[in-house]
Design a protein around this motif. Structure first.
Motif, mmCIF file in Angstrom:
data_model
loop_
_atom_site.group_PDB
_atom_site.id
_atom_site.type_symbol
_atom_site.label_atom_id
_atom_site.label_comp_id
_atom_site.label_asym_id
_atom_site.label_seq_id
_atom_site.Cartn_x
_atom_site.Cartn_y
_atom_site.Cartn_z
ATOM 1 N N ASP A 300 0.838 -1.206 0.000
ATOM 2 C CA ASP A 300 0.000 0.000 0.000
ATOM 3 C C ASP A 300 0.868 1.250 0.000
ATOM 4 O OD1 ASP A 300 -2.149 -1.727 0.220
ATOM 5 O OD2 ASP A 300 -2.360 -1.457 2.390
ATOM 6 N N MET A 301 1.962 1.200 0.781
ATOM 7 C CA MET A 301 2.839 2.361 0.880
ATOM 8 C C MET A 301 3.515 2.657 -0.455
ATOM 9 S SD MET A 301 3.948 4.862 2.614
ATOM 10 C CE MET A 301 3.536 4.557 4.333
ATOM 11 N N ILE A 302 3.772 1.642 -1.259
ATOM 12 C CA ILE A 302 4.336 1.880 -2.592
ATOM 13 C C ILE A 302 3.377 2.735 -3.412
ATOM 14 C CG2 ILE A 302 4.967 0.789 -4.782
ATOM 15 C CD1 ILE A 302 6.028 -1.581 -3.178
ATOM 16 N N ILE A 303 2.086 2.379 -3.400
ATOM 17 C CA ILE A 303 1.084 3.132 -4.158
ATOM 18 C C ILE A 303 0.957 4.548 -3.605
ATOM 19 C CG2 ILE A 303 -1.358 3.226 -4.806
ATOM 20 C CD1 ILE A 303 -1.380 0.153 -4.590
ATOM 21 N N ILE A 304 0.917 4.675 -2.285
ATOM 22 C CA ILE A 304 0.835 5.991 -1.655
ATOM 23 C C ILE A 304 2.018 6.857 -2.055
ATOM 24 C CG2 ILE A 304 0.976 7.192 0.572
ATOM 25 C CD1 ILE A 304 -0.614 4.770 1.744
ATOM 26 N N THR A 305 3.201 6.264 -2.082
ATOM 27 C CA THR A 305 4.412 7.034 -2.379
ATOM 28 C C THR A 305 4.487 7.426 -3.846
ATOM 29 O OG1 THR A 305 5.519 5.803 -0.610
ATOM 30 C CG2 THR A 305 6.904 7.111 -2.061
ATOM 31 N N VAL A 306 3.940 6.612 -4.741
ATOM 32 C CA VAL A 306 3.837 7.040 -6.146
ATOM 33 C C VAL A 306 3.017 8.328 -6.208
ATOM 34 C CG1 VAL A 306 2.864 6.479 -8.404
ATOM 35 C CG2 VAL A 306 4.160 4.757 -7.142
ATOM 36 N N GLY A 307 1.928 8.368 -5.438
ATOM 37 C CA GLY A 307 1.151 9.602 -5.374
ATOM 38 C C GLY A 307 1.969 10.765 -4.856
ATOM 39 N N GLU A 308 2.756 10.515 -3.826
ATOM 40 C CA GLU A 308 3.615 11.556 -3.274
ATOM 41 C C GLU A 308 4.656 12.010 -4.297
ATOM 42 O OE1 GLU A 308 6.999 12.002 0.230
ATOM 43 O OE2 GLU A 308 5.544 10.369 0.336
ATOM 44 N N ASP A 309 5.254 11.055 -5.028
ATOM 45 C CA ASP A 309 6.257 11.385 -6.044
ATOM 46 C C ASP A 309 5.679 12.277 -7.136
ATOM 47 O OD1 ASP A 309 8.302 10.006 -4.867
ATOM 48 O OD2 ASP A 309 8.137 8.224 -6.116
ATOM 49 N N LEU A 310 4.411 12.085 -7.437
ATOM 50 C CA LEU A 310 3.774 12.888 -8.481
ATOM 51 C C LEU A 310 3.315 14.248 -7.951
ATOM 52 C CD1 LEU A 310 1.636 10.125 -10.256
ATOM 53 C CD2 LEU A 310 3.807 11.117 -11.029
ATOM 54 N N VAL A 311 2.823 14.280 -6.720
ATOM 55 C CA VAL A 311 2.245 15.503 -6.176
ATOM 56 C C VAL A 311 3.313 16.505 -5.731
ATOM 57 C CG1 VAL A 311 0.967 16.451 -4.207
ATOM 58 C CG2 VAL A 311 0.031 14.520 -5.494
ATOM 59 N N SER A 312 4.298 16.063 -4.963
ATOM 60 C CA SER A 312 5.186 17.004 -4.283
ATOM 61 C C SER A 312 6.015 17.890 -5.219
ATOM 62 C CB SER A 312 6.103 16.247 -3.317
ATOM 63 O OG SER A 312 5.348 15.703 -2.262
ATOM 64 N N PRO A 313 6.757 17.328 -6.204
ATOM 65 C CA PRO A 313 7.517 18.223 -7.075
ATOM 66 C C PRO A 313 6.619 19.122 -7.912
ATOM 67 C CG PRO A 313 8.302 15.953 -7.256
ATOM 68 C CD PRO A 313 7.004 15.915 -6.531
ATOM 69 N N SER A 314 5.490 18.585 -8.354
ATOM 70 C CA SER A 314 4.562 19.377 -9.165
ATOM 71 C C SER A 314 3.969 20.521 -8.358
ATOM 72 C CB SER A 314 3.438 18.483 -9.711
ATOM 73 O OG SER A 314 3.965 17.453 -10.511
ATOM 74 N N LEU A 315 3.644 20.253 -7.102
ATOM 75 C CA LEU A 315 3.094 21.291 -6.230
ATOM 76 C C LEU A 315 4.070 22.459 -6.112
ATOM 77 C CD1 LEU A 315 1.365 20.622 -2.807
ATOM 78 C CD2 LEU A 315 3.009 22.471 -3.073
ATOM 79 N N ASN A 316 5.316 22.162 -5.773
ATOM 80 C CA ASN A 316 6.318 23.231 -5.644
ATOM 81 C C ASN A 316 6.548 23.953 -6.954
ATOM 82 O OD1 ASN A 316 6.845 22.712 -2.895
ATOM 83 N ND2 ASN A 316 8.246 21.063 -3.408
ATOM 84 N N SER A 317 6.556 23.197 -8.055
ATOM 85 C CA SER A 317 6.785 23.795 -9.364
ATOM 86 C C SER A 317 5.654 24.746 -9.743
ATOM 87 C CB SER A 317 6.927 22.685 -10.420
ATOM 88 O OG SER A 317 7.172 23.239 -11.695
#
Length: 401
Positions: A300-317
């Protein structure tokens, strides 16, 4: 990008700090609940006050970074962290009142809240818009190396006493302070040199709508801190010493997956990437409700972290692209303040759901997923709105987000 010394210095210093921070975070809710005997709903309230403190210091951090410089603010945040984390270690070792430990923990948010706006704004300062998403990816990869190491380290040290874990946080923050002192340099001329008055808070209608969207996805992601480890320990029955492995997966997936995911989504807009990330976040947390062992929670954490990988850099950008050049840190600080409001509400709401639904997984996590769906809807509206933004409302160096 490889020759950008400031980018690498701020990223490496963040990695060092996150080793210590990652060693504490997975265990704090359980430490308060099981070791100190604090009822779970009060644990949620402690984390709520932690986030409220973070809201206040996020605004101050953004203002300080724009007025006095990123480096100065990073050093203030680092020194502050060394002092507070050391005090918490002493409080725990001396068995002082739970109240003092909780207050110290709440005030510890000041360190990260001063550091984060400056770090993210500095990454923006030293990169072009074309390279910015990749640069934020590098920053996240290196800081999450610490998240891969820290939870496993914490799992081994936990049984020796939480005071040793906080001693490690203090040491790692001190090393970060030293790296910043000698290797991080500002690249901009700040308003203190031109005599221009700087407002504490800056935002526009685009940032406001975007921040509402990030608020709701943070309501989902902030279950990472209290609801998830408590559910895993008290309902699934995972030993406390094994909780760290779930969180280590998070750091490992960021390190291994950030670049491939950046490449995969490089042809679509940052807003589209964030929407995809919100979908992964929501799916991953929903699956937690149906998981019954350590392996399933790690998947489950793998799927959650894929979401984090997509959200976090894009949010800052996105925030850096819609912000005027002289307000980047304050825009980061405003968005950080809104996200911290979600972090304030999230733990309390998560623990309320645990109590209300008596740890029934599908009901707890299905209800939490409503926030993720709301975020997706708002981001869709934001994407259409930003696509029709008049030229005279664009930031001076704007491009498609």
């Amino acid at each position: 990008m490889m020759g950008n010394k400031t980018l690498w210095a701020v990223s490496v210093s963040g990695s060092i700090r996150s080793i210590g921070f990652g060693a504490t975070w997975p265990f704090m809710a359980i430490f308060f609940n099981r070791d100190l005997g604090v009822p779970i709903f009060l644990v949620g309230i402690i984390f709520t006050f932690l986030a409220i403190s973070s809201i206040l210091f996020s605004v101050v951090g953004g203002w300080l970074a724009d007025k006095f410089g990123r480096r100065a603010t990073l050093l203030i945040g680092g020194f502050n962290g060394v002092v507070i984390y050391s005090l918490i270690a002493v409080f725990i070792a001396a068995h002082v009142s739970i109240l003092y430990i909780a207050i110290g923990f709440v005030l510890s948010s000041s360190s990260g809240s001063l550091i984060f706006p400056s770090s993210t704004a500095l990454v923006s300062d030293v990169t072009t818009q074309e390279d910015r998403t990749i640069a934020y990816g590098i920053y996240r990869i290196l800081t999450n190396i610490g998240w891969a190491i820290g939870p496993i380290m914490g799992a081994y040290i936990y049984n020796l006493g939480m005071q040793w874990i906080f001693a490690i946080v203090a040491l790692s923050t001190l090393i970060q302070f030293i790296v910043i002192l000698f290797y991080v340099h500002d690249r901009r001329i700040y308003t203190r040199r031109s005599g221009i008055k700087v407002s504490v808070i800056s935002y526009d209608r685009y940032l406001l709508l975007f921040s509402v969207g990030t608020f709701f996805i943070m309501m989902v992601s902030t279950q990472f801190s209290v609801t998830l480890p408590t559910f895993a320990a008290n309902h699934v029955g995972i030993p406390v010493s094994d909780i760290g492995y779930i969180f280590a997966v998070n750091g490992a997936v960021v390190v291994l997956g950030q670049y491939p995911l950046n490449a995969l989504f490089s042809r679509v807009s940052d807003v589209t990437t964030m929407i995809a990330g919100s979908l992964f976040y929501s799916a991953g947390y929903l699956l937690v409700g149906f998981s019954g062992n350590l392996l399933q929670l790690m998947l489950d954490m793998i799927i959650i972290t894929v979401g984090e990988d997509l959200v976090s850099p894009s949010l800052n950008s996105i925030v850096s692209k819609i912000a005027p050049e002289d307000k980047v840190a304050r825009y980061m600080g405003f968005n950080g303040m809104v996200n911290s409001a979600a972090r304030a509400l999230g733990p309390s709401i998560g623990t309320i759901f645990l109590s209300l639904y008596l740890y029934n997984g599908p009901e707890v996590w299905g209800t939490i997923d409503i926030f993720g769906i709301t975020s997706i809807a708002i981001l869709l509206v934001f994407g259409r709105m930003i696509g029709h933004r008049p030229a005279n409302e664009s930031a001076s160096d704007s491009q498609s987000v």
